[in-house]
Design a protein around this motif. Structure first.
Motif, PDB file in Angstrom:
ATOM      1  N   SER A  55       0.833  -1.202   0.000  1.00  0.00           N
ATOM      2  CA  SER A  55       0.000   0.000   0.000  1.00  0.00           C
ATOM      3  C   SER A  55       0.868   1.251   0.000  1.00  0.00           C
ATOM      4  N   THR A  59      -4.134   5.773   4.201  1.00  0.00           N
ATOM      5  CA  THR A  59      -4.474   4.560   4.950  1.00  0.00           C
ATOM      6  C   THR A  59      -5.800   4.006   4.431  1.00  0.00           C
ATOM      7  N   ASN A  77      -6.212  -1.579   9.600  1.00  0.00           N
ATOM      8  CA  ASN A  77      -5.767  -0.455   8.789  1.00  0.00           C
ATOM      9  C   ASN A  77      -4.471  -0.816   8.094  1.00  0.00           C
ATOM     10  N   LEU A  78      -4.402  -0.525   6.805  1.00  0.00           N
ATOM     11  CA  LEU A  78      -3.155  -0.659   6.054  1.00  0.00           C
ATOM     12  C   LEU A  78      -2.656   0.744   5.764  1.00  0.00           C
ATOM     13  N   GLU A  79      -1.509   1.078   6.327  1.00  0.00           N
ATOM     14  CA  GLU A  79      -0.934   2.399   6.146  1.00  0.00           C
ATOM     15  C   GLU A  79       0.066   2.386   5.003  1.00  0.00           C
ATOM     16  N   SER A  80       0.433   3.564   4.557  1.00  0.00           N
ATOM     17  CA  SER A  80       1.392   3.675   3.469  1.00  0.00           C
ATOM     18  C   SER A  80       2.685   2.938   3.824  1.00  0.00           C
ATOM     19  N   ASP A  82       2.828  -0.351   4.187  1.00  0.00           N
ATOM     20  CA  ASP A  82       2.502  -1.668   4.739  1.00  0.00           C
ATOM     21  C   ASP A  82       2.503  -2.724   3.640  1.00  0.00           C
ATOM     22  N   LEU A  84       1.199  -6.677   2.959  1.00  0.00           N
ATOM     23  CA  LEU A  84       0.296  -7.736   3.407  1.00  0.00           C
ATOM     24  C   LEU A  84       0.562  -8.962   2.547  1.00  0.00           C
ATOM     25  N   ASN A 121      -2.346   0.554  -4.643  1.00  0.00           N
ATOM     26  CA  ASN A 121      -2.075  -0.780  -4.135  1.00  0.00           C
ATOM     27  C   ASN A 121      -1.435  -1.602  -5.244  1.00  0.00           C
TER      28      ASN A 121
END
Length: 127
Positions: A55, A59, A77-80, A82, A84, A121
């Motif tokens: 990402s 967020t 939350n996926l922050e800048s 991050d 996954l 993303n």
């Protein structure tokens, strides 16, 4: 490559050589409903090869679960910046972007890039 480096830190997942990258841009009103990523080869899916998601920007609220039921999904939350990784038993979890949180891009990133509001993303997979 950044995806392979991320994958190598998650030793519980098989290593991949990504040959697909899906790029999604979510505006502040953008979202993506609960879905499974399963367009890869049968071999890739059977082995549980992971996909790696990175990402950049604002967020996002990320949901995931065993079914398409949003009420039973887990939210994080996926922050800048991050990363996954979903692989192995988690590979076919339903997941989505349910909300983009405005004005959460790190200031240094906005200044350095002129990045517009929203989230980029990058999802890497092996077909």
């Amino acid at each position: 490559m950044i995806a392979q480096t991320a994958n190598s830190t998650a030793s519980e997942f098989p290593q991949i050589n990504p040959d697909i990258c899906i790029v999604n841009y979510y505006t502040n009103s953008g979202k993506l409903g609960l879905h499974q990523d399963k367009d890869e080869s049968e071999s890739s899916l059977t082995k549980g090869l992971p996909f790696i998601s990175i990402s950049i920007g604002d967020t996002t609220e990320f949901m995931f679960g065993d079914t398409r039921d949003q009420d039973q999904a887990t939210k994080i939350n996926l922050e800048s910046g991050d990363v996954l990784i979903l692989g192995g038993e988690s590979r076919l979890l339903f997941h989505d972007i349910s909300h983009v949180k405005t004005n959460t891009t790190p200031t240094w990133l906005k200044k350095a890039t002129g990045l517009r509001p929203g989230c980029i993303n990058l999802t890497f997979m092996q077909y």
